[in-house]
Each structure stands twice: as C-alpha cells, then as structure tokens.
Design a protein around this motif. Structure first.
Motif, PDB file in Angstrom:
ATOM      1  N   THR A  26       0.837  -1.195   0.000  1.00 14.32           N
ATOM      2  CA  THR A  26       0.000   0.000   0.000  1.00 14.32           C
ATOM      3  C   THR A  26       0.873   1.247   0.000  1.00 14.32           C
ATOM      4  O   THR A  26       1.822   1.356   0.763  1.00 14.32           O
ATOM      5  CB  THR A  26      -0.907   0.014   1.238  1.00 14.32           C
ATOM      6  OG1 THR A  26      -1.724  -1.150   1.210  1.00 14.32           O
ATOM      7  CG2 THR A  26      -1.783   1.237   1.272  1.00 14.32           C
ATOM      8  N   SER A  27       0.515   2.194  -0.857  1.00 11.32           N
ATOM      9  CA  SER A  27       1.210   3.481  -0.887  1.00 11.32           C
ATOM     10  C   SER A  27       0.871   4.271   0.369  1.00 11.32           C
ATOM     11  O   SER A  27      -0.191   4.105   0.948  1.00 11.32           O
ATOM     12  CB  SER A  27       0.762   4.286  -2.102  1.00 11.32           C
ATOM     13  OG  SER A  27       1.100   3.637  -3.288  1.00 11.32           O
ATOM     14  N   LYS A  28       1.769   5.142   0.740  1.00  8.26           N
ATOM     15  CA  LYS A  28       1.505   6.072   1.832  1.00  8.26           C
ATOM     16  C   LYS A  28       1.130   7.413   1.226  1.00  8.26           C
ATOM     17  O   LYS A  28       1.641   7.804   0.180  1.00  8.26           O
ATOM     18  CB  LYS A  28       2.739   6.232   2.711  1.00  8.26           C
ATOM     19  CG  LYS A  28       3.069   5.022   3.543  1.00  8.26           C
ATOM     20  CD  LYS A  28       4.252   5.323   4.447  1.00  8.26           C
ATOM     21  CE  LYS A  28       4.575   4.159   5.329  1.00  8.26           C
ATOM     22  NZ  LYS A  28       5.268   3.081   4.628  1.00  8.26           N
ATOM     23  N   ILE A  29       0.245   8.128   1.919  1.00  8.67           N
ATOM     24  CA  ILE A  29      -0.077   9.492   1.526  1.00  8.67           C
ATOM     25  C   ILE A  29       0.608  10.427   2.509  1.00  8.67           C
ATOM     26  O   ILE A  29       0.434  10.325   3.725  1.00  8.67           O
ATOM     27  CB  ILE A  29      -1.593   9.747   1.489  1.00  8.67           C
ATOM     28  CG1 ILE A  29      -2.210   8.948   0.345  1.00  8.67           C
ATOM     29  CG2 ILE A  29      -1.880  11.240   1.324  1.00  8.67           C
ATOM     30  CD1 ILE A  29      -3.680   9.173   0.142  1.00  8.67           C
ATOM     31  N   ARG A  56      -8.533   5.842  -1.918  1.00 13.63           N
ATOM     32  CA  ARG A  56      -8.264   4.554  -1.274  1.00 13.63           C
ATOM     33  C   ARG A  56      -7.790   3.531  -2.318  1.00 13.63           C
ATOM     34  O   ARG A  56      -6.811   2.810  -2.114  1.00 13.63           O
ATOM     35  CB  ARG A  56      -9.509   4.050  -0.546  1.00 13.63           C
ATOM     36  CG  ARG A  56      -9.263   2.764   0.241  1.00 13.63           C
ATOM     37  CD  ARG A  56     -10.473   2.331   1.061  1.00 13.63           C
ATOM     38  NE  ARG A  56     -10.550   3.139   2.274  1.00 13.63           N
ATOM     39  CZ  ARG A  56     -11.528   3.995   2.560  1.00 13.63           C
ATOM     40  NH1 ARG A  56     -12.538   4.161   1.742  1.00 13.63           N
ATOM     41  NH2 ARG A  56     -11.510   4.674   3.685  1.00 13.63           N
ATOM     42  N   LYS A  76      -4.249   4.331  -3.468  1.00 18.96           N
ATOM     43  CA  LYS A  76      -3.243   3.857  -2.498  1.00 18.96           C
ATOM     44  C   LYS A  76      -2.953   2.371  -2.672  1.00 18.96           C
ATOM     45  O   LYS A  76      -1.827   1.924  -2.463  1.00 18.96           O
ATOM     46  CB  LYS A  76      -3.728   4.102  -1.057  1.00 18.96           C
ATOM     47  CG  LYS A  76      -3.558   5.502  -0.567  1.00 18.96           C
ATOM     48  CD  LYS A  76      -3.953   5.620   0.898  1.00 18.96           C
ATOM     49  CE  LYS A  76      -2.900   4.999   1.783  1.00 18.96           C
ATOM     50  NZ  LYS A  76      -3.037   5.352   3.195  1.00 18.96           N
ATOM     51  N   GLU A  77      -3.964   1.618  -3.039  1.00 21.62           N
ATOM     52  CA  GLU A  77      -3.800   0.165  -3.189  1.00 21.62           C
ATOM     53  C   GLU A  77      -3.139  -0.228  -4.503  1.00 21.62           C
ATOM     54  O   GLU A  77      -2.545  -1.301  -4.591  1.00 21.62           O
ATOM     55  CB  GLU A  77      -5.160  -0.532  -3.073  1.00 21.62           C
ATOM     56  CG  GLU A  77      -5.793  -0.417  -1.694  1.00 21.62           C
ATOM     57  CD  GLU A  77      -4.961  -1.072  -0.596  1.00 21.62           C
ATOM     58  OE1 GLU A  77      -4.324  -2.115  -0.852  1.00 21.62           O
ATOM     59  OE2 GLU A  77      -4.952  -0.525   0.527  1.00 21.62           O
ATOM     60  N   ASP A 110       4.847   6.136  -3.030  1.00 13.89           N
ATOM     61  CA  ASP A 110       4.067   7.031  -2.177  1.00 13.89           C
ATOM     62  C   ASP A 110       3.481   8.206  -2.954  1.00 13.89           C
ATOM     63  O   ASP A 110       3.911   8.519  -4.067  1.00 13.89           O
ATOM     64  CB  ASP A 110       4.919   7.515  -1.011  1.00 13.89           C
ATOM     65  CG  ASP A 110       5.270   6.378  -0.061  1.00 13.89           C
ATOM     66  OD1 ASP A 110       4.546   5.357  -0.050  1.00 13.89           O
ATOM     67  OD2 ASP A 110       6.276   6.499   0.665  1.00 13.89           O
ATOM     68  N   LEU A 128      -6.884   8.054   5.638  1.00 19.88           N
ATOM     69  CA  LEU A 128      -6.050   7.863   4.451  1.00 19.88           C
ATOM     70  C   LEU A 128      -4.735   8.636   4.475  1.00 19.88           C
ATOM     71  O   LEU A 128      -3.900   8.456   3.604  1.00 19.88           O
ATOM     72  CB  LEU A 128      -6.844   8.214   3.187  1.00 19.88           C
ATOM     73  CG  LEU A 128      -7.996   7.258   2.883  1.00 19.88           C
ATOM     74  CD1 LEU A 128      -8.830   7.762   1.713  1.00 19.88           C
ATOM     75  CD2 LEU A 128      -7.472   5.855   2.607  1.00 19.88           C
ATOM     76  N   ASP A 146      -1.104   9.266   5.981  1.00 21.72           N
ATOM     77  CA  ASP A 146      -0.103   8.484   6.715  1.00 21.72           C
ATOM     78  C   ASP A 146       0.980   9.333   7.364  1.00 21.72           C
ATOM     79  O   ASP A 146       1.528   8.961   8.397  1.00 21.72           O
ATOM     80  CB  ASP A 146       0.562   7.476   5.769  1.00 21.72           C
ATOM     81  CG  ASP A 146      -0.443   6.515   5.172  1.00 21.72           C
ATOM     82  OD1 ASP A 146      -0.934   5.654   5.925  1.00 21.72           O
ATOM     83  OD2 ASP A 146      -0.753   6.633   3.968  1.00 21.72           O
TER      84      ASP A 146
END
Length: 189
Positions: free
Chosen positions: A2-5, A114, A117-118, A123, A141, A143
């Motif tokens: 999962t990417s981070k925001i 969301r 991010k998946e 990032d 959402l 991070d």
C-alpha cells in the motif's frame, strides 16, 4: 504494498494553511513571502518530491500549480520532475486536466484515493489542498504530515486540523530547522 499518503503543508504557528503564496485572493496575502527557507530547506523540498511516485491535489491547488509549473525551468530538476510525474486532481467540476500526466478523480474521491493507495507503486504527496486533506483525514487515508512551520500568526484562515477533528497522538519523526525561523516537522499517523 500500500502506498503512503504524505501531506506537505506550509503552516503558520496558529495552524493556518490557506493561501501561503497569495494566489487565492483570500486576503491573507503572501504570508510565506517574507521568509526564505534557505538551501537546506530547498534540498529537503527537492528530496521530498523525488521520494514519491505521484502528486495528489485539490482543485484550487491544482489550478495554481498548473498555471505556474509548466513554465518553470530550474537547474535542480524540480520543475521537470513535477511536470513529468503522475498527478491526480480531486474535482467534481473539472472534466479535463491540461497539465501533463494529470488524471481527474471525480465522484467519491475518498473511495478513489483509497483505490489509488492500493494500486499505485510508490508514495503519494499532497501539497496544500485543504479541502481534499479534510476529506481524507476522517477516512484514515493520511499516513504522514510534513509541516513547514512559518514563524507568523495569521489569526484567521483555513487550518490544517478543522475544529472538532481529533486524531490522537502522532508519531514524531524529526524536526529540521531552516532559515528565518522556519522549522520543518514530520509526523506519522
């Protein structure tokens, strides 16, 4: 994975993030203008952009950036990077984005972010974009918060954390002093 925001904000001591460079006609003026973050601060902002795979913006921030960045030329490659990389703009009124490599996210932006991010590899950085950030906060959402704190008190304007919003304790990452009393604070959620 999962990417981070990562939310990157210019912020006053009293928590205002609205219109830091005076392009939004808010009446706050260019409140970051009297300050210079210096070479250390410039290097940090460069590294911040180069550490992510995409930029996510709200409509107002997108409009300001899209009007400026395509015309900027710099030796450090910041402009080339932001102009070439994938960009996403959250907007229900914009149907087509003219800035290179930009995709419009409309409808249920929280669900679309969301999903982003998946599926995105790397990032995602959000500059400014208060309305978008305020939409993503309650959904969990966000991070990381990268806050460039300017030694000024504005007394009014949109704040990063709206009244009544509670997040609990954040995890401190680091604090970096820059020129003119600017301090950069990084926190993880």
């Amino acid at each position: 994975m999962t990417s981070k925001i990562i939310v990157s904000q210019y912020i006053s001591l009293d928590g205002v993030i609205q219109d830091p460079v005076g392009m939004e006609n808010s009446g706050l003026g260019d409140w970051t203008g009297p300050f210079t973050r210096g070479p250390h601060g410039d290097r940090f902002k460069h590294a911040e952009l180069f550490s992510v795979s995409a930029v996510l913006l709200g409509r107002t921030t997108y409009d300001g950036f899209a009007a400026v960045w395509p015309r900027v030329k710099d030796e450090e490659g910041f402009a080339d990077r932001i102009n070439a990389m994938p960009k996403f703009v959250a907007s229900n009124s914009l149907s087509d984005a003219a800035w290179n490599n930009t995709t419009v996210l409309s409808g249920d932006v929280v669900a679309k972010v969301r999903a982003l991010k998946e599926t995105l590899d790397g990032d995602i950085l959000i500059y400014g974009s208060a309305g978008l950030v305020h939409s993503l906060m309650p959904a969990g959402l966000i991070d990381h918060y990268n806050l460039m704190v300017y030694p000024t008190v504005l007394g009014r304007g949109t704040r990063l954390f709206p009244q009544g919003y509670s997040l609990g304790q954040l995890v401190f990452i680091d604090a970096l002093p820059f020129n003119d009393g600017i301090v950069h604070l990084r926190y993880a959620v």
